[in-house]
Design an enzyme around this catalytic site. Structure first.
Site, PDB file in Angstrom:
ATOM      1  N   GLY A 133       0.815  -1.219   0.000  1.00 29.04           N
ATOM      2  CA  GLY A 133       0.000   0.000   0.000  1.00 29.04           C
ATOM      3  C   GLY A 133       0.845   1.264   0.000  1.00 29.04           C
ATOM      4  O   GLY A 133       0.484   2.272   0.603  1.00 29.04           O
ATOM      5  N   GLY A 188      -0.023   5.291  -0.767  1.00 20.72           N
ATOM      6  CA  GLY A 188      -0.950   6.070   0.053  1.00 20.72           C
ATOM      7  C   GLY A 188      -0.272   7.193   0.828  1.00 20.72           C
ATOM      8  O   GLY A 188       0.900   7.509   0.610  1.00 20.72           O
ATOM      9  N   ASP A 209       2.042  -1.644  -4.549  1.00 26.15           N
ATOM     10  CA  ASP A 209       0.665  -1.159  -4.404  1.00 26.15           C
ATOM     11  C   ASP A 209      -0.174  -1.871  -5.459  1.00 26.15           C
ATOM     12  O   ASP A 209       0.366  -2.548  -6.335  1.00 26.15           O
ATOM     13  CB  ASP A 209       0.582   0.376  -4.557  1.00 26.15           C
ATOM     14  N   ARG A 211      -1.878  -0.702  -7.938  1.00 29.88           N
ATOM     15  CA  ARG A 211      -1.661  -0.223  -9.303  1.00 29.88           C
ATOM     16  C   ARG A 211      -0.315   0.480  -9.393  1.00 29.88           C
ATOM     17  O   ARG A 211       0.213   0.931  -8.369  1.00 29.88           O
ATOM     18  CB  ARG A 211      -2.769   0.766  -9.679  1.00 29.88           C
ATOM     19  N   TYR A 239     -13.933  -0.570  10.004  1.00 31.24           N
ATOM     20  CA  TYR A 239     -12.489  -0.279  10.023  1.00 31.24           C
ATOM     21  C   TYR A 239     -11.912  -0.611  11.405  1.00 31.24           C
ATOM     22  O   TYR A 239     -10.891  -1.293  11.532  1.00 31.24           O
ATOM     23  CB  TYR A 239     -12.319   1.197   9.691  1.00 31.24           C
ATOM     24  N   LYS A 254      -9.277  -3.491  12.751  1.00 29.58           N
ATOM     25  CA  LYS A 254      -8.027  -3.146  13.445  1.00 29.58           C
ATOM     26  C   LYS A 254      -7.871  -3.984  14.721  1.00 29.58           C
ATOM     27  O   LYS A 254      -6.778  -4.487  15.011  1.00 29.58           O
ATOM     28  CB  LYS A 254      -7.991  -1.651  13.792  1.00 29.58           C
TER      29      LYS A 254
HETATM   30  P1  NAD Z   1      -4.184   5.393   2.127  1.00 30.79           P
HETATM   31  O1  NAD Z   1      -5.641   5.158   1.921  1.00 30.79           O
HETATM   32  O2  NAD Z   1      -3.631   6.743   1.821  1.00 30.79           O
HETATM   33  O3  NAD Z   1      -3.347   4.329   1.280  1.00 30.79           O
HETATM   34  C1  NAD Z   1      -3.651   2.960   1.301  1.00 30.79           C
HETATM   35  C2  NAD Z   1      -3.012   2.306   0.098  1.00 30.79           C
HETATM   36  O4  NAD Z   1      -3.415   0.926   0.103  1.00 30.79           O
HETATM   37  C3  NAD Z   1      -3.462   2.915  -1.243  1.00 30.79           C
HETATM   38  O5  NAD Z   1      -2.321   3.314  -1.984  1.00 30.79           O
HETATM   39  C4  NAD Z   1      -4.204   1.775  -1.927  1.00 30.79           C
HETATM   40  O6  NAD Z   1      -4.000   1.721  -3.332  1.00 30.79           O
HETATM   41  C5  NAD Z   1      -3.602   0.547  -1.247  1.00 30.79           C
HETATM   42  N1  NAD Z   1      -4.474  -0.628  -1.318  1.00 30.79           N
HETATM   43  C6  NAD Z   1      -5.819  -0.693  -1.148  1.00 30.79           C
HETATM   44  N2  NAD Z   1      -6.248  -1.956  -1.328  1.00 30.79           N
HETATM   45  C7  NAD Z   1      -5.154  -2.709  -1.602  1.00 30.79           C
HETATM   46  C8  NAD Z   1      -4.939  -4.086  -1.885  1.00 30.79           C
HETATM   47  N3  NAD Z   1      -5.959  -4.957  -1.943  1.00 30.79           N
HETATM   48  N4  NAD Z   1      -3.671  -4.512  -2.115  1.00 30.79           N
HETATM   49  C9  NAD Z   1      -2.634  -3.636  -2.083  1.00 30.79           C
HETATM   50  N5  NAD Z   1      -2.771  -2.318  -1.841  1.00 30.79           N
HETATM   51  C10 NAD Z   1      -4.015  -1.866  -1.602  1.00 30.79           C
HETATM   52  O7  NAD Z   1      -3.833   4.946   3.615  1.00 30.79           O
HETATM   53  P2  NAD Z   1      -2.678   5.499   4.579  1.00 30.79           P
HETATM   54  O8  NAD Z   1      -3.203   6.732   5.226  1.00 30.79           O
HETATM   55  O9  NAD Z   1      -1.375   5.533   3.888  1.00 30.79           O
HETATM   56  O10 NAD Z   1      -2.697   4.366   5.704  1.00 30.79           O
HETATM   57  C11 NAD Z   1      -1.876   3.220   5.649  1.00 30.79           C
HETATM   58  C12 NAD Z   1      -2.222   2.333   6.833  1.00 30.79           C
HETATM   59  O11 NAD Z   1      -2.093   3.091   8.053  1.00 30.79           O
HETATM   60  C13 NAD Z   1      -3.661   1.795   6.824  1.00 30.79           C
HETATM   61  O12 NAD Z   1      -3.674   0.502   7.375  1.00 30.79           O
HETATM   62  C14 NAD Z   1      -4.382   2.747   7.755  1.00 30.79           C
HETATM   63  O13 NAD Z   1      -5.502   2.125   8.333  1.00 30.79           O
HETATM   64  C15 NAD Z   1      -3.307   3.046   8.779  1.00 30.79           C
HETATM   65  N6  NAD Z   1      -3.569   4.311   9.469  1.00 30.79           N
HETATM   66  C16 NAD Z   1      -3.484   5.507   8.811  1.00 30.79           C
HETATM   67  C17 NAD Z   1      -3.767   6.691   9.489  1.00 30.79           C
HETATM   68  C18 NAD Z   1      -3.679   8.029   8.797  1.00 30.79           C
HETATM   69  O14 NAD Z   1      -3.989   9.066   9.414  1.00 30.79           O
HETATM   70  N7  NAD Z   1      -3.245   8.109   7.556  1.00 30.79           N
HETATM   71  C19 NAD Z   1      -4.118   6.656  10.847  1.00 30.79           C
HETATM   72  C20 NAD Z   1      -4.221   5.416  11.481  1.00 30.79           C
HETATM   73  C21 NAD Z   1      -3.914   4.247  10.790  1.00 30.79           C
END
Ligand code: NAD
Length: 315
Positions: free
Chosen positions: A8, A11, A34, A36, A141, A145
């Site tokens: 991922g 992101g 990722d 794509r 969600y 977790k």
């Molecule tokens: P994001 O939504 O910006 O990015 C997630 C990425 O996962 C995307 O690039 C997407 O293409 C990819 N993805 C989705 N489905 C997929 C699959 N089946 N296979 C491979 N890749 C896939 O999320 P983020 O903010 O970068 O968060 C990353 C992690 O951190 C997540 O688990 C999120 O729950 C956790 N998190 C984030 C925050 C925050 O504030 N950003 C806070 C708490 C926890």
């Protein structure tokens, strides 16, 4: 960590964590993946492969071929998006993460899982939320977790996998926009402050949530993964936070840099309800004690840097 696979990685977190790791460990030692293809620094700055984390065979083959010693598993769907597609959220966040954990076991790698303040619910103590407490979340969600926090503990106990993890608060950054979370307002507000001098918040005044600047989040991931395992009592799901803020507090910090900045409210019932089910402020003493967690940015220093960086990119 010597050779790292990041899922991922396109992101909000991955797009900054991957370049950070490449600076620390060497560009060729960090494989970004990722769903794509991605463009820009992530693809150009080192190896990249397409990977759907639900495809265990492809995942294992990638980790083996890269000779990875660590999997940092960031792929997932965020809170507000998850509520709109519950089946997909479960499939990616729970089935996909369980697959990732199983790959780590089979391939003998360490495993990082990012949990969240969403792992708590309305019955959790809201102030100074303890490391170990009631966890009855009310979002798909959050349910996912909690499941993964427990599964990571189980894989360590049962199979000896070196699982480690953090409960991230809302993360604030200026490289990549967040992907549909409840704390997204705390990123949007800075962009709109630079572009328009005002912001309409979908979260109501007085709604406190934990937040952290991305630079501190990146340091926390590396700090935990490099920590002496003998000191780790908890391993997974460490509470971490740098500040507990509501929209008014952020607006007031912005107002000190951009005089005349104004905030208005048009509350989104879905995200407001999610926010109200989460803690106001976390107790992070376990992270401090076990691996020296110490965030560098507070609201004022983060605000100045966010506004500077966004302005220098032309908004
Ligand atoms: P994001 O939504 O910006 O990015 C997630 C990425 O996962 C995307 O690039 C997407 O293409 C990819 N993805 C989705 N489905 C997929 C699959 N089946 N296979 C491979 N890749 C896939 O999320 P983020 O903010 O970068 O968060 C990353 C992690 O951190 C997540 O688990 C999120 O729950 C956790 N998190 C984030 C925050 C925050 O504030 N950003 C806070 C708490 C926890």
């Amino acid at each position: 960590m010597k050779r790292v696979v990041v899922t991922g990685s396109g992101g909000q977190i991955g797009s900054e964590l991957v370049p950070h790791l490449r600076r620390l460990y060497g560009a060729e030692k960090v494989l970004a993946t990722d769903l794509r293809p991605v463009s820009g620094p992530l693809a150009e700055g080192g190896p990249f492969a397409c990977l759907d984390v639900r495809d265990g065979e492809a995942f294992s083959a990638l980790v083996r071929h890269f000779r990875a010693d660590t999997v940092l598993h960031l792929a997932g769907l965020l809170s507000a998006r998850g509520e709109k597609d519950v089946a997909l959220a479960w499939d990616v966040n729970v089935n996909g993460s369980a697959t990732a954990l199983e790959v780590a076991r089979q391939e003998g790698t360490a495993f990082f899982f990012p949990s969240s303040i969403a792992a708590f619910g309305p019955s959790t103590p809201k102030k100074e939320t303890p490391q170990e407490t009631l966890q009855r979340p009310t979002t798909i969600y959050g349910v996912g977790k909690v499941a993964l926090e427990l599964l990571c503990d189980y894989y360590h106990l049962k199979f000896g996998v070196d699982t480690r993890g953090l409960r991230f608060p809302g993360l604030i950054s200026h490289e990549t926009q967040p992907g549909g979370g409840t704390t997204d307002y705390a990123v949007h507000i800075y962009y709109e402050a630079v572009r328009k001098g005002n912001y309409t918040s979908f979260i109501a005044p007085g709604t406190f949530m934990d937040m952290m600047y991305m630079a501190d989040a990146l340091d926390a991931v590396v700090g935990l993964m490099e920590a002496d395992p003998a000191r780790l009592v908890h391993r997974n799901a460490f509470n971490i936070s740098a500040m507990s803020v509501d929209p008014e507090a952020i607006a007031s910090a912005i107002g000190k840099v951009i005089p005349g900045f104004t905030i208005a409210y048009d509350v989104d019932p879905l995200r407001q309800a999610i926010a109200e089910s989460w803690p106001d402020s976390l107790d992070c003493s376990a992270a401090r004690k076990e691996w020296d967690f110490a965030p560098r940015y507070d609201l004022e220093t983060m605000t100045r840097e966010m506004l500077d960086r966004i302005a220098s990119k032309g908004g």
